[in-house]
Motif scaffolding. Sequence first.
Motif, PDB file in Angstrom:
ATOM      1  N   THR A 201      69.545  14.301  47.841  1.00  0.00           N
ATOM      2  CA  THR A 201      70.576  13.555  47.133  1.00  0.00           C
ATOM      3  C   THR A 201      71.206  14.432  46.048  1.00  0.00           C
ATOM      4  O   THR A 201      70.489  14.994  45.211  1.00  0.00           O
ATOM      5  CB  THR A 201      69.976  12.303  46.467  1.00  0.00           C
ATOM      6  N   PRO A 202      72.517  14.601  46.054  1.00  0.00           N
ATOM      7  CA  PRO A 202      73.153  15.471  45.063  1.00  0.00           C
ATOM      8  C   PRO A 202      73.075  14.866  43.666  1.00  0.00           C
ATOM      9  O   PRO A 202      72.958  13.646  43.499  1.00  0.00           O
ATOM     10  CB  PRO A 202      74.599  15.568  45.550  1.00  0.00           C
ATOM     11  N   SER A 203      73.146  15.728  42.669  1.00  0.00           N
ATOM     12  CA  SER A 203      73.158  15.253  41.292  1.00  0.00           C
ATOM     13  C   SER A 203      74.452  14.475  41.023  1.00  0.00           C
ATOM     14  O   SER A 203      75.433  14.583  41.769  1.00  0.00           O
ATOM     15  CB  SER A 203      73.052  16.436  40.335  1.00  0.00           C
ATOM     16  N   LYS A 204      74.447  13.700  39.945  1.00  0.00           N
ATOM     17  CA  LYS A 204      75.637  12.918  39.609  1.00  0.00           C
ATOM     18  C   LYS A 204      76.838  13.825  39.380  1.00  0.00           C
ATOM     19  O   LYS A 204      77.967  13.491  39.762  1.00  0.00           O
ATOM     20  CB  LYS A 204      75.363  12.068  38.368  1.00  0.00           C
ATOM     21  N   ASP A 205      76.592  14.972  38.762  1.00  0.00           N
ATOM     22  CA  ASP A 205      77.688  15.899  38.491  1.00  0.00           C
ATOM     23  C   ASP A 205      78.265  16.454  39.785  1.00  0.00           C
ATOM     24  O   ASP A 205      79.488  16.521  39.957  1.00  0.00           O
ATOM     25  CB  ASP A 205      77.186  17.044  37.600  1.00  0.00           C
ATOM     26  N   THR A 206      77.376  16.848  40.722  1.00  0.00           N
ATOM     27  CA  THR A 206      77.832  17.386  42.016  1.00  0.00           C
ATOM     28  C   THR A 206      78.558  16.322  42.823  1.00  0.00           C
ATOM     29  O   THR A 206      79.610  16.580  43.425  1.00  0.00           O
ATOM     30  CB  THR A 206      76.635  17.918  42.815  1.00  0.00           C
ATOM     31  N   ALA A 207      77.999  15.108  42.843  1.00  0.00           N
ATOM     32  CA  ALA A 207      78.608  14.027  43.617  1.00  0.00           C
ATOM     33  C   ALA A 207      79.991  13.663  43.074  1.00  0.00           C
ATOM     34  O   ALA A 207      80.917  13.368  43.837  1.00  0.00           O
ATOM     35  CB  ALA A 207      77.696  12.805  43.605  1.00  0.00           C
ATOM     36  N   SER A 208      80.126  13.680  41.737  1.00  0.00           N
ATOM     37  CA  SER A 208      81.422  13.315  41.153  1.00  0.00           C
ATOM     38  C   SER A 208      82.506  14.337  41.466  1.00  0.00           C
ATOM     39  O   SER A 208      83.692  13.999  41.518  1.00  0.00           O
ATOM     40  CB  SER A 208      81.280  13.167  39.638  1.00  0.00           C
ATOM     41  N   LYS A 209      82.114  15.587  41.710  1.00  0.00           N
ATOM     42  CA  LYS A 209      83.080  16.636  42.035  1.00  0.00           C
ATOM     43  C   LYS A 209      83.503  16.587  43.505  1.00  0.00           C
ATOM     44  O   LYS A 209      84.511  17.197  43.868  1.00  0.00           O
ATOM     45  CB  LYS A 209      82.489  18.008  41.723  1.00  0.00           C
ATOM     46  N   ALA A 210      82.726  15.884  44.326  1.00  0.00           N
ATOM     47  CA  ALA A 210      83.047  15.799  45.757  1.00  0.00           C
ATOM     48  C   ALA A 210      84.060  14.680  45.983  1.00  0.00           C
ATOM     49  O   ALA A 210      83.735  13.598  46.478  1.00  0.00           O
ATOM     50  CB  ALA A 210      81.771  15.547  46.573  1.00  0.00           C
ATOM     51  N   ARG A 211      85.290  14.940  45.600  1.00  0.00           N
ATOM     52  CA  ARG A 211      86.336  13.934  45.737  1.00  0.00           C
ATOM     53  C   ARG A 211      86.926  13.946  47.141  1.00  0.00           C
ATOM     54  O   ARG A 211      87.122  15.005  47.723  1.00  0.00           O
ATOM     55  CB  ARG A 211      87.428  14.186  44.703  1.00  0.00           C
ATOM     56  N   LEU A 212      87.189  12.768  47.642  1.00  0.00           N
ATOM     57  CA  LEU A 212      87.749  12.642  48.989  1.00  0.00           C
ATOM     58  C   LEU A 212      89.193  13.126  49.000  1.00  0.00           C
ATOM     59  O   LEU A 212      90.009  12.705  48.172  1.00  0.00           O
ATOM     60  CB  LEU A 212      87.664  11.195  49.461  1.00  0.00           C
ATOM     61  N   ASP A 213      89.497  13.987  49.934  1.00  0.00           N
ATOM     62  CA  ASP A 213      90.864  14.499  50.114  1.00  0.00           C
ATOM     63  C   ASP A 213      91.659  13.463  50.908  1.00  0.00           C
ATOM     64  O   ASP A 213      91.766  13.539  52.133  1.00  0.00           O
ATOM     65  CB  ASP A 213      90.796  15.841  50.847  1.00  0.00           C
ATOM     66  N   VAL A 214      92.218  12.483  50.201  1.00  0.00           N
ATOM     67  CA  VAL A 214      92.911  11.370  50.854  1.00  0.00           C
ATOM     68  C   VAL A 214      94.148  11.832  51.627  1.00  0.00           C
ATOM     69  O   VAL A 214      94.336  11.436  52.795  1.00  0.00           O
ATOM     70  CB  VAL A 214      93.277  10.280  49.828  1.00  0.00           C
ATOM     71  N   PRO A 215      95.018  12.667  51.056  1.00  0.00           N
ATOM     72  CA  PRO A 215      96.166  13.129  51.854  1.00  0.00           C
ATOM     73  C   PRO A 215      95.745  13.853  53.127  1.00  0.00           C
ATOM     74  O   PRO A 215      96.354  13.670  54.186  1.00  0.00           O
ATOM     75  CB  PRO A 215      96.905  14.070  50.892  1.00  0.00           C
ATOM     76  N   GLY A 216      94.715  14.679  53.021  1.00  0.00           N
ATOM     77  CA  GLY A 216      94.225  15.368  54.215  1.00  0.00           C
ATOM     78  C   GLY A 216      93.689  14.400  55.251  1.00  0.00           C
ATOM     79  O   GLY A 216      93.939  14.549  56.454  1.00  0.00           O
ATOM     80  N   LEU A 217      92.959  13.376  54.779  1.00  0.00           N
ATOM     81  CA  LEU A 217      92.421  12.371  55.699  1.00  0.00           C
ATOM     82  C   LEU A 217      93.541  11.613  56.396  1.00  0.00           C
ATOM     83  O   LEU A 217      93.450  11.326  57.601  1.00  0.00           O
ATOM     84  CB  LEU A 217      91.523  11.396  54.930  1.00  0.00           C
ATOM     85  N   LEU A 218      94.613  11.299  55.667  1.00  0.00           N
ATOM     86  CA  LEU A 218      95.728  10.556  56.243  1.00  0.00           C
ATOM     87  C   LEU A 218      96.529  11.381  57.249  1.00  0.00           C
ATOM     88  O   LEU A 218      97.341  10.829  57.992  1.00  0.00           O
ATOM     89  CB  LEU A 218      96.657  10.059  55.131  1.00  0.00           C
ATOM     90  N   LEU A 219      96.299  12.687  57.273  1.00  0.00           N
ATOM     91  CA  LEU A 219      96.947  13.550  58.266  1.00  0.00           C
ATOM     92  C   LEU A 219      96.048  13.805  59.463  1.00  0.00           C
ATOM     93  O   LEU A 219      96.437  13.601  60.609  1.00  0.00           O
ATOM     94  CB  LEU A 219      97.356  14.874  57.618  1.00  0.00           C
ATOM     95  N   ILE A 220      94.805  14.248  59.209  1.00  0.00           N
ATOM     96  CA  ILE A 220      93.967  14.698  60.317  1.00  0.00           C
ATOM     97  C   ILE A 220      93.334  13.532  61.079  1.00  0.00           C
ATOM     98  O   ILE A 220      93.162  13.607  62.305  1.00  0.00           O
ATOM     99  CB  ILE A 220      92.878  15.674  59.820  1.00  0.00           C
ATOM    100  N   ALA A 221      92.974  12.438  60.403  1.00  0.00           N
ATOM    101  CA  ALA A 221      92.322  11.328  61.096  1.00  0.00           C
ATOM    102  C   ALA A 221      93.251  10.677  62.123  1.00  0.00           C
ATOM    103  O   ALA A 221      92.910  10.585  63.310  1.00  0.00           O
ATOM    104  CB  ALA A 221      91.788  10.309  60.093  1.00  0.00           C
ATOM    105  N   PRO A 222      94.448  10.220  61.713  1.00  0.00           N
ATOM    106  CA  PRO A 222      95.343   9.665  62.736  1.00  0.00           C
ATOM    107  C   PRO A 222      95.837  10.727  63.708  1.00  0.00           C
ATOM    108  O   PRO A 222      96.075  10.435  64.881  1.00  0.00           O
ATOM    109  CB  PRO A 222      96.501   9.084  61.926  1.00  0.00           C
ATOM    110  N   GLY A 223      95.983  11.967  63.237  1.00  0.00           N
ATOM    111  CA  GLY A 223      96.449  13.033  64.132  1.00  0.00           C
ATOM    112  C   GLY A 223      95.506  13.260  65.284  1.00  0.00           C
ATOM    113  O   GLY A 223      95.916  13.284  66.457  1.00  0.00           O
ATOM    114  N   SER A 224      94.200  13.398  64.994  1.00  0.00           N
ATOM    115  CA  SER A 224      93.226  13.649  66.060  1.00  0.00           C
ATOM    116  C   SER A 224      93.042  12.426  66.949  1.00  0.00           C
ATOM    117  O   SER A 224      92.923  12.547  68.172  1.00  0.00           O
ATOM    118  CB  SER A 224      91.887  14.071  65.451  1.00  0.00           C
ATOM    119  N   SER A 225      93.050  11.224  66.346  1.00  0.00           N
ATOM    120  CA  SER A 225      92.840  10.024  67.157  1.00  0.00           C
ATOM    121  C   SER A 225      94.038   9.741  68.062  1.00  0.00           C
ATOM    122  O   SER A 225      93.868   9.375  69.237  1.00  0.00           O
ATOM    123  CB  SER A 225      92.560   8.822  66.249  1.00  0.00           C
ATOM    124  N   VAL A 226      95.262   9.914  67.541  1.00  0.00           N
ATOM    125  CA  VAL A 226      96.451   9.694  68.367  1.00  0.00           C
ATOM    126  C   VAL A 226      96.537  10.731  69.483  1.00  0.00           C
ATOM    127  O   VAL A 226      96.915  10.412  70.626  1.00  0.00           O
ATOM    128  CB  VAL A 226      97.727   9.726  67.488  1.00  0.00           C
TER     129      VAL A 226
END
Length: 491
Positions: A201-226
């Motif tokens: 389990t990552p430390s709170k500091d490490t986990a807080s830095k792991a931010r989700l790349d929302v713009p990237g997700l909105l490109l690659i997720a529908p792109g690969s599924s479509v």
Amino acid sequence: MATTPASPAKSPVEKLDPKVVRTALILITGGMAVIFDTTIVSVALRTLALRMHTSVSTIQWVTTGYLLALAIAVPLSAWALRRFGGKRLWMFSLAVFLVGSVGSSLAWNVGSLIASRVVQGVGGGLMLPLMTTLIFQAAGGKSLGRLVTYVAMPALLGPILGPVIGGAILTHLSWRFMFWVNVPFCVVGFLLAWRYLADDTPSKDTASKARLDVPGLLLIAPGSSVLLYGLANAGTDAGFGHPDVIIPVVLGAALIAAFTGYALRKARPLVEIRLFAKRSVASASAALFFSGFSLYGAMLLMPLFYQDLRGTTALTAGIMLVPQGIGTVLSRTIAGGNIDKYGSRGIVLIGCAVVAASTVPFAFAGPDTNSWLLALWMIIRGFGLGAVIMPLMVAGYIGLDKDQIPHASVLTRMAMQVGGSFGTAVLAVILQDAIAAHHGALADAFHVAFWWSVGFAAVAVLLSLRLPGAQRAPEPGRSDIPAQHKDPVEA
């Protein structure tokens, strides 16, 4: 005092750490549920359509919905690993897949079945790259060739044994048991992971830095599924020329291209595209793409060859594929044990050549060809496939540090998934066109399709020349990454 220059030495083949083997076996226990589920369901669509009183085009979403959810979840695995840690993410993924499996087995109509399969796809999409990542991270870059003999077996045997298990269930039991088969793997895999996997389990500091790349997700997720949706439509009678294929494929490719441009400019994208600058990752992904043609594309042809041309039942056709699984088991020790010693290039090259050569007899086979002779060629073909998949899985991780391994897992998994979907669609279209061109003469049509399969394996032979070969011994004073695992071309 003068020193004598040391002569180049071959790096020793290290013994596998028992803790790494234990980790691999724990993860593979749960991973077996995903591998077998995908291949078992593939033989049951017609039966499900009858039981659910719906059309084949509607029931196809049982597979399509699963694949689309899987394509969306795969890119998330690298971020989720940094955010939650491997143990917690693995147990969560198993739980999600278990819920989807139980829901599928209890489905009361086609809508509830498709929804449950989507849930399964989310769990499976996280599990597949995560399994490889955690095993190779535990190994620390050591004895990857021997280790992959454990990792690759579910992927190799799933397409072979899945149709047999599915055929047996459909013949003797209710279709619902196809999904209950997953439950023991999920439950036992969950308990083993909870009890024996190390808590990372990552430390709170490490986990807080792991931010989700929302713009990237909105490109690659529908792109690969479509993109996968379009390729799935190409396997129907419409072929590649129908708008249901052209529009999704073009849109999916455009979204993935947009993600690529975006990821190259971002410091920490959802998927690290820059890893393709490494020869190991790029060459392994390209070869895995075409191995998807050879493995999954031909897995479309083989059952149809036995059922449509030779008149066997679905169960018998599944049994006729078992010799190929025997061949993969035979290749396990020979191929896997030599990857660390000789590198991936030569082994993959020989394996692709064996796959191509052993597919040629099917380009001449007909309804009366001796079944035992075909079974012998299937064993040889399985041996070649095992000698391709195992070293390719290793090649994609050579020279990578711990933080790069999750991204390499995503890239190689997507390459093989898209290659498998594309190969299946292409060979389905080739077979349909050949049947029309030969006025329904099935033997001639299958001959054409198998020759194309031989050609795809030949392309993989050429791509294998770019794979890393045997590497030099470690440089004096270097202890971080063994030199036999350093990529000769750095980004």
